[in-house]
Design a protein around this motif. Sequence first.
Motif, PDB file in Angstrom:
ATOM      1  N   UNK A 162       0.857  -1.190   0.000  1.00 36.59           N
ATOM      2  CA  UNK A 162       0.000   0.000   0.000  1.00 36.59           C
ATOM      3  C   UNK A 162       0.891   1.236   0.000  1.00 36.59           C
ATOM      4  N   UNK A 163       0.689   2.106  -0.989  1.00 34.44           N
ATOM      5  CA  UNK A 163       1.541   3.284  -1.131  1.00 34.44           C
ATOM      6  C   UNK A 163       0.748   4.471  -1.660  1.00 34.44           C
ATOM      7  N   UNK A 164       1.193   5.688  -1.339  1.00 37.67           N
ATOM      8  CA  UNK A 164       0.602   6.877  -1.964  1.00 37.67           C
ATOM      9  C   UNK A 164       0.999   6.971  -3.438  1.00 37.67           C
ATOM     10  N   UNK A 165       0.172   7.646  -4.216  1.00 34.89           N
ATOM     11  CA  UNK A 165       0.477   7.961  -5.602  1.00 34.89           C
ATOM     12  C   UNK A 165       1.007   9.390  -5.647  1.00 34.89           C
ATOM     13  N   UNK A 166       2.113   9.591  -6.361  1.00 33.16           N
ATOM     14  CA  UNK A 166       2.765  10.897  -6.435  1.00 33.16           C
ATOM     15  C   UNK A 166       2.683  11.418  -7.867  1.00 33.16           C
ATOM     16  N   UNK A 167       2.285  12.681  -8.011  1.00 30.41           N
ATOM     17  CA  UNK A 167       2.273  13.342  -9.314  1.00 30.41           C
ATOM     18  C   UNK A 167       3.476  14.273  -9.415  1.00 30.41           C
ATOM     19  N   UNK A 168       4.137  14.262 -10.557  1.00 32.01           N
ATOM     20  CA  UNK A 168       5.234  15.191 -10.830  1.00 32.01           C
ATOM     21  C   UNK A 168       4.758  16.160 -11.900  1.00 32.01           C
ATOM     22  N   UNK A 169       4.605  17.430 -11.517  1.00 32.49           N
ATOM     23  CA  UNK A 169       4.135  18.465 -12.443  1.00 32.49           C
ATOM     24  C   UNK A 169       5.182  19.569 -12.514  1.00 32.49           C
ATOM     25  N   UNK A 191      -0.980  13.678 -19.517  1.00 35.67           N
ATOM     26  CA  UNK A 191      -0.341  12.512 -18.914  1.00 35.67           C
ATOM     27  C   UNK A 191       0.670  11.930 -19.895  1.00 35.67           C
ATOM     28  N   UNK A 192       1.952  12.035 -19.555  1.00 37.74           N
ATOM     29  CA  UNK A 192       3.025  11.467 -20.369  1.00 37.74           C
ATOM     30  C   UNK A 192       3.280  10.032 -19.891  1.00 37.74           C
ATOM     31  N   UNK A 193       3.231   9.070 -20.789  1.00 36.65           N
ATOM     32  CA  UNK A 193       3.437   7.675 -20.387  1.00 36.65           C
ATOM     33  C   UNK A 193       4.219   6.927 -21.459  1.00 36.65           C
ATOM     34  N   UNK A 194       4.872   5.849 -21.023  1.00 32.08           N
ATOM     35  CA  UNK A 194       5.730   5.066 -21.916  1.00 32.08           C
ATOM     36  C   UNK A 194       4.906   4.218 -22.869  1.00 32.08           C
ATOM     37  N   UNK A 239       2.205  15.870 -16.699  1.00 28.82           N
ATOM     38  CA  UNK A 239       2.180  15.185 -15.414  1.00 28.82           C
ATOM     39  C   UNK A 239       2.713  13.769 -15.599  1.00 28.82           C
ATOM     40  N   UNK A 240       3.635  13.394 -14.719  1.00 29.71           N
ATOM     41  CA  UNK A 240       4.080  12.012 -14.593  1.00 29.71           C
ATOM     42  C   UNK A 240       3.551  11.485 -13.266  1.00 29.71           C
ATOM     43  N   UNK A 241       3.348  10.186 -13.161  1.00 33.08           N
ATOM     44  CA  UNK A 241       2.887   9.583 -11.915  1.00 33.08           C
ATOM     45  C   UNK A 241       3.891   8.547 -11.436  1.00 33.08           C
ATOM     46  N   UNK A 242       4.075   8.492 -10.099  1.00 39.41           N
ATOM     47  CA  UNK A 242       5.012   7.560  -9.491  1.00 39.41           C
ATOM     48  C   UNK A 242       4.428   7.036  -8.179  1.00 39.41           C
ATOM     49  N   UNK A 262      10.392  20.019 -11.437  1.00 42.16           N
ATOM     50  CA  UNK A 262       9.125  19.412 -11.031  1.00 42.16           C
ATOM     51  C   UNK A 262       8.789  19.658  -9.565  1.00 42.16           C
ATOM     52  N   UNK A 263       7.490  19.766  -9.296  1.00 37.75           N
ATOM     53  CA  UNK A 263       6.955  19.665  -7.949  1.00 37.75           C
ATOM     54  C   UNK A 263       6.391  18.256  -7.788  1.00 37.75           C
ATOM     55  N   UNK A 264       6.731  17.587  -6.684  1.00 34.78           N
ATOM     56  CA  UNK A 264       6.232  16.240  -6.398  1.00 34.78           C
ATOM     57  C   UNK A 264       5.115  16.356  -5.376  1.00 34.78           C
ATOM     58  N   UNK A 265       3.905  15.954  -5.752  1.00 34.47           N
ATOM     59  CA  UNK A 265       2.719  16.197  -4.937  1.00 34.47           C
ATOM     60  C   UNK A 265       1.928  14.904  -4.783  1.00 34.47           C
ATOM     61  N   UNK A 266       1.542  14.594  -3.538  1.00 33.93           N
ATOM     62  CA  UNK A 266       0.773  13.386  -3.279  1.00 33.93           C
ATOM     63  C   UNK A 266      -0.675  13.563  -3.736  1.00 33.93           C
ATOM     64  N   UNK A 267      -1.224  12.513  -4.354  1.00 40.23           N
ATOM     65  CA  UNK A 267      -2.631  12.497  -4.747  1.00 40.23           C
ATOM     66  C   UNK A 267      -3.430  11.956  -3.566  1.00 40.23           C
TER      67      UNK A 267
END
Length: 300
Positions: A162-169, A191-194, A239-242, A262-267
């Motif tokens: 179980x983990x938080x989701x982090x957005x990088x904007x 949303x940038x994704x591979x 936005x990237x998600x981690x 980037x700012x790293x912000x918890x969702x």
Amino acid sequence: MDTEIMREFLYLAEHRNALKTAQRFHISTSTLSRHIDKLETELASPLFKSTRTYALTPEGTTTFNRLENILIEYDQLQNDLATTASQELRIAYAIEDRAVAKAVLKGRDLFIKDHPHARVSLLAPQEKSVIDTLSDGDANIAILYLPTNLDPEKFSSTLLLREPLIAAVPKGALGNKPASVPLKALDGFTFFYAAKPGYQDYTDYILGECKKKSVMLHQKRVVADNIDELYSNDAPDRVWFFTQSTFDPENRPLFQQAYDSSDLIEISDVHADRYLVYPTHTSSYLTKSFVNHMTRANQQ
């Protein structure tokens, strides 16, 4: 009769400590109490004289001796069956998910101690998604973000991490870098994704959560051969998600320029939980045992 409840009873009778027993089996004391009540109901006999001392009644002593022998025979049967059946387990997960990789190694080590003849193969699919690797029969167990359309008739799931989701904007894109925001705050971002199929489970999970919460994200599919190339693609509304564990010192996924911009912000309303997913109707003792060992190893 549930063999796990049998083991709880034996441990409680031996140690006479409800809290210690509950901790040993990763359950609450109230759950333990319900399990003992269930066992006494099934046997139509009181097993303990009191819940203060947990001294056994005469019926409890007889039950202790008989169940101990039954479980010895049961464990030997499972071991015999396991040694004559297929000894290979194939576990699929996303190659870049370092937290899962560490969890798998912990679970595998614990599993191998109990099943020294078993082989555990770790798969990191690149040409298909993790869930497709499981669906196609190339893996016995998959570890991934829980798909929104998972069919419970076909697949069961057990929470692993179980983990938080982090957005990088981009810096300042959400104002003065709030500690956390709901997913809706990213409405209209891109949303940038591979593009690689091996990352599809992650992409589908993010898009599925956006759909559930009526969040509109533009999508940018990035073709890249490595991490640096992937995160060198940028835009003012990107936005990237981690996962949070991604940013452990040894796991830093971004090259420095991306951190600096980037700012790293918890969702706040979406997590990055990963689950063990396996066929619902599997008859494989090894599969069930591996799931159990994985959850035990990563709760310690």
